[in-house]
Scaffold this active site. Sequence first.
Site, PDB file in Angstrom:
ATOM      1  N   TYR A 346       0.849  -1.193   0.000  1.00 29.39           N
ATOM      2  CA  TYR A 346       0.000   0.000   0.000  1.00 29.39           C
ATOM      3  C   TYR A 346       0.887   1.246   0.000  1.00 29.39           C
ATOM      4  CZ  TYR A 346      -3.695   3.208   1.686  1.00 29.39           C
ATOM      5  OH  TYR A 346      -4.579   4.238   1.835  1.00 29.39           O
ATOM      6  N   CYS A 347       0.625   2.157  -0.952  1.00 28.32           N
ATOM      7  CA  CYS A 347       1.333   3.436  -1.021  1.00 28.32           C
ATOM      8  C   CYS A 347       2.850   3.175  -1.140  1.00 28.32           C
ATOM      9  CB  CYS A 347       0.983   4.282   0.194  1.00 28.32           C
ATOM     10  SG  CYS A 347       1.610   5.980   0.141  1.00 28.32           S
ATOM     11  N   LEU A 348       3.672   3.774  -0.279  1.00 24.88           N
ATOM     12  CA  LEU A 348       5.118   3.560  -0.354  1.00 24.88           C
ATOM     13  C   LEU A 348       5.471   2.101  -0.128  1.00 24.88           C
ATOM     14  CD1 LEU A 348       6.534   6.624   1.636  1.00 24.88           C
ATOM     15  CD2 LEU A 348       5.952   6.457  -0.768  1.00 24.88           C
TER      16      LEU A 348
END
Length: 609
Positions: A346-348
């Site tokens: 998720y995300c980074l």
Amino acid sequence: MTEPRQSKLPAKTAPVVLAEEPAHPLPGAPDKSVSEPPEPLWGGVAGPVIDRQVHAAIARMTGGLSPASFAAAWGDWAMHLAISPGKQSELVQKGVRKAVRIWLHALDCACGRGDGPCIEPLPQDRRFSDEAWQKWPFAGIYQSFLLNQQWWHNATTDVPGVSPHHEQVLQFASRQLLDTVAPTNFLWTNPVLLAETMRRGGRNLHEGASNFIEDWERAVAGKPPVGAENFRPGQEVAITPGDVVWRNELIELIRYRPTTGKVHPEPVLIVPAWIMKYYILDLSPENSMIRYLVGQGHTVFAISWRNPDERHSNFGLDDYLRFGIFEVLDAIERICPDRKVHATGYCLGGTLLAMAAAAMARDQDDRLASMSLLAAQVDFTEAGELTLFIDESQVRFLEDIMWEQGYLDARQMAGAFQLLRSNDLIWSRLLHEYMMGEREPLTDLMAWNADATRMPFRMHSEYLRGLFLDNDLAQGRFKVDGRLVNLADIRVPIFAVGTEKDHVAPWHSVYKITTHPATDVTFLLTNGGHNAGIVSEPGHKHRHYRMSTKASGDPYVDPDTWAETAEVREGSWWPAWHEWLADRSGRPVAPPRSGKALCAAPGTYVLQR
């Protein structure tokens, strides 16, 4: 039991032992004591050290933003505008026409001939939607403001010779300055606020002042916002039953207890971003993605990142890969031997996972069954308005403040993210909480958002330079453990999710994963923003998504064409993802043995401040 495969990376640590405390400090990481500041990058030369200290002091006053970066953009614009008489003449003519336009409109309204506003707000601008704004003099006030805003947009765009980056910075800065003087922000120019103040005899202003003082006191004391005490990890949120089965200096690995008689044999590993607490995906029981996956018969593991401090200043991306993913895969293999893993980032965390998957493909490590990327970017050429804060000057400014304290604090990151949505996150709050006196109840998602983490000096510097500035991962220049990796080497199927209103990872940027030439990529676009679009449980109202699969070898379709042609489906995207995972899993089997645990979920790292 067969022996688990080890990561193909050169060994730097002893083999993983489940549920055993690691040595301290982290093996293979630099041994830096709390009291020793990070080494100056220029070998202790006095001049650069003084410069860094001065820059760090300025950064603390500016919220981490570089004044030199904005000054360079303004200088570029001002100089080119000064030698562009044609553009100057055009702006004068536009200014005169707008002034005449508002005066004629005011005259028509005074004579009873007014037929609607002379300028409409942008579709996303809801500040003037109340009917009270359509009455004079307030209609003239807000329309004059919008015309002025439109003129400044014209003034900061299409000036010959200005670099695209500087033009975007000037547009952004002028919009922020104008938003500070918007008529909604002042008592005497806001009819809605005036009416409420008259109705309540000024009590709303008193309550708003009390709200401001309370928030200011909490901010100074480092306390969470009002209402956060109702969403404590392990008590009201992050309560899906599980156990911490592995811990090192950087992460705790949580394994969630099965709730079905049989489970899909391939476990799911969730890699959240290190900038956030993992329980964004395990909020309240009714909107917990982790609880949903467990209920669908998946064996779920999740990484909980430590909140780093000055001791961890020298941890880099290689450390996050080794101790945050590779060591975790070793641990999972001990529990689920001979089972491939559905890795989810998720995300980074998705960007980190893509790095790890490319390194594993390079080294012929085949432990992944699939890779899911949720609002995660691997190509940063179109990373949205966040890139306005990422240039050489800005990155060096952040490096200087991190050099001094060893990490970047969550509060030093918050300013940039709030500016991206200033109308929603700054001025709307000023109006409703501090002037209208209306305290918005905190939700579990809002409480989580206030529970941010720090980022180590070296890792964040490598991330900003290698990815945002230089785009090394997408260009095949990124190194893992000293050797280049290439995303094109990844062969496992990919599931990527973008969100329509994402200000952090714009969906056009997330969509770039579909250019992958050698594997099937399923792309899903859901409505909502970076967080709310991902936390989109079944039953959530007003949710829809688009989804299609690009098989290996299929021709590329640009994102706008794809969005126009992909079928819109109503409801949450979670069931579609579960079906995708199930289709790539074996027949359900008995859950793996529980094994030894260090402590119950949510563990100890998530509670660190």
